[in-house]
Design an enzyme around this catalytic site. Structure first.
Site, PDB file in Angstrom:
ATOM      1  N   TYR A 272      -2.209  -1.660  10.471  1.00 27.34           N
ATOM      2  CA  TYR A 272      -2.215  -1.391   9.222  1.00 27.34           C
ATOM      3  C   TYR A 272      -0.886  -0.661   8.678  1.00 27.34           C
ATOM      4  O   TYR A 272       0.270  -1.517   7.875  1.00 27.34           O
ATOM      5  CB  TYR A 272      -3.622  -0.908   8.487  1.00 27.34           C
ATOM      6  CG  TYR A 272      -3.837  -1.307   6.718  1.00 27.34           C
ATOM      7  CD1 TYR A 272      -4.744  -2.124   6.206  1.00 27.34           C
ATOM      8  CD2 TYR A 272      -3.375   0.020   6.098  1.00 27.34           C
ATOM      9  CE1 TYR A 272      -4.466  -2.005   4.688  1.00 27.34           C
ATOM     10  CE2 TYR A 272      -3.349   0.169   4.595  1.00 27.34           C
ATOM     11  CZ  TYR A 272      -4.543  -0.986   4.239  1.00 27.34           C
ATOM     12  OH  TYR A 272      -4.313  -1.286   2.869  1.00 27.34           O
TER      13      TYR A 272
ATOM     14  N   SER B 179       0.606  -1.444  -0.097  1.00 29.90           N
ATOM     15  CA  SER B 179      -0.118   0.341   0.091  1.00 29.90           C
ATOM     16  C   SER B 179       0.911   1.142   0.062  1.00 29.90           C
ATOM     17  O   SER B 179       2.666   1.197   0.264  1.00 29.90           O
ATOM     18  CB  SER B 179      -0.537   0.078   1.078  1.00 29.90           C
ATOM     19  OG  SER B 179      -1.457   1.017   1.552  1.00 29.90           O
TER      20      SER B 179
END
Ligand code: NAD
Length: 261
Positions: A156, A143
């Site tokens: 995350y 990401s």
């Protein structure tokens, strides 16, 4: 380019980016192992649809990516049934948003398990076969949050930074084995994972989904529109092509300029 005869296993491919990648690889001729949660009839429709549309073998394995034994069994089942796992896409992921002092420990554990440890377990299980055959592609869906941080996403961001680190280690270890290992770092992609964050923001701020979509993009991306799952699929296909044979250990941004700032 054709990837006919190769077998691709894409974790978390019942929806969103994983499904976009599975479709893009199947369009190049790879057999596909789908994985992820969802309603059985809907998953079967996706599986049968892929097989019919692209003329490939398509299987579904419901391994829970938070369970190492499930992951090892899924890789073994793919190798037994389809003969190999040539392309492994570690994509399954979840999100939870809260400041650190309010972040539930069980959410931390679940995100680290599914977004990071699962990729380790799958990579470990897939490497021996790839080395034996002298060809493999491991693609980790990280990401923009594998490269930079945002508040309230501690687990995350930690998991995605970890995934980028793991990508580099695996790339070095496998450098002369015919196996490349890279990470794709998307910015905003409109999938159920992001739709939930937008809906939560609209609820909290008493605004509309459209307003929050625009705000979400404007906060992070110079380019004010979402990347589509099939575009991530296109990048995954490129990483499997001969042109990318010496690309390894790289985090590749596809993020509308997010981390260029
Ligand atoms: P999504 O929610 O649409 O899909 C997630 C997939 O993972 C689904 O198939 C789901 O069933 C599966 N999954 C979740 N928990 C699982 C488990 N325990 N075992 C097996 N499967 C499980 O989300 P998405 O946006 O397509 O995300 C896919 C990946 O892309 C994630 O790793 C995410 O972090 C990453 N990503 C997404 C974006 C974005 O903007 N959507 C941006 C950057 C990175």
């Amino acid at each position: 380019m054709s990837l006919k005869g190769k077998v691709a296993l894409v974790t978390g491919s019942t929806s969103g980016i994983g499904l976009g990648i599975a479709r893009a690889l199947a369009a190049e001729g790879t057999d596909i192992v789908l994985n992820g949660f969802g309603e059985a009839a809907a998953i079967e429709q996706v599986r049968a649809g892929l097989a019919a549309e692209f003329g490939v073998r398509a299987l579904y394995n419901g391994a829970d990516m938070s369970k190492p034994a499930d992951i090892a069994a899924m890789i073994a089942a793919a190798e037994t049934t389809l003969g190999a796992v040539d392309i492994l896409v570690n994509n399954a992921g979840i999100q939870f948003v809260a400041p650190i002092e309010a972040f539930p420990a069980e959410k931390w554990d679940a995100i680290i398990a599914i977004n990071l440890s699962a990729a380790f377990h799958a990579t470990k299980a897939a490497i021996p076969g790839m080395k034996r055959r002298g060809w493999g592609r491991i693609i980790n869906i990280a990401s923009a949050h594998g490269l930079v941080a945002s508040p309230e996403k501690v687990a995350y961001v930690a998991a995605k930074h970890g995934l980028v680190g793991m990508t580099k280690v695996a790339a070095i270890e496998l450098a002369n084995s015919g196996v490349t290992v890279n990470a794709i770092c998307p910015g905003w992609v409109l999938t159920p994972l992001v739709e939930k964050q937008i809906a939560d923001r609209a609820h909290t701020n008493s605004t509309s989904v459209e307003t929050e979509e625009r705000a979400l993009l404007a906060e992070k991306q110079p380019m004010l529109h979402f990347t589509r799952p099939e575009q991530i699929g296109g990048l995954a296909v490129f990483l499997c092509s001969p042109a990318a044979a010496t690309m390894t250990g790289v985090p590749l941004s596809i993020d509308g300029g997010w981390v260029a700032q």
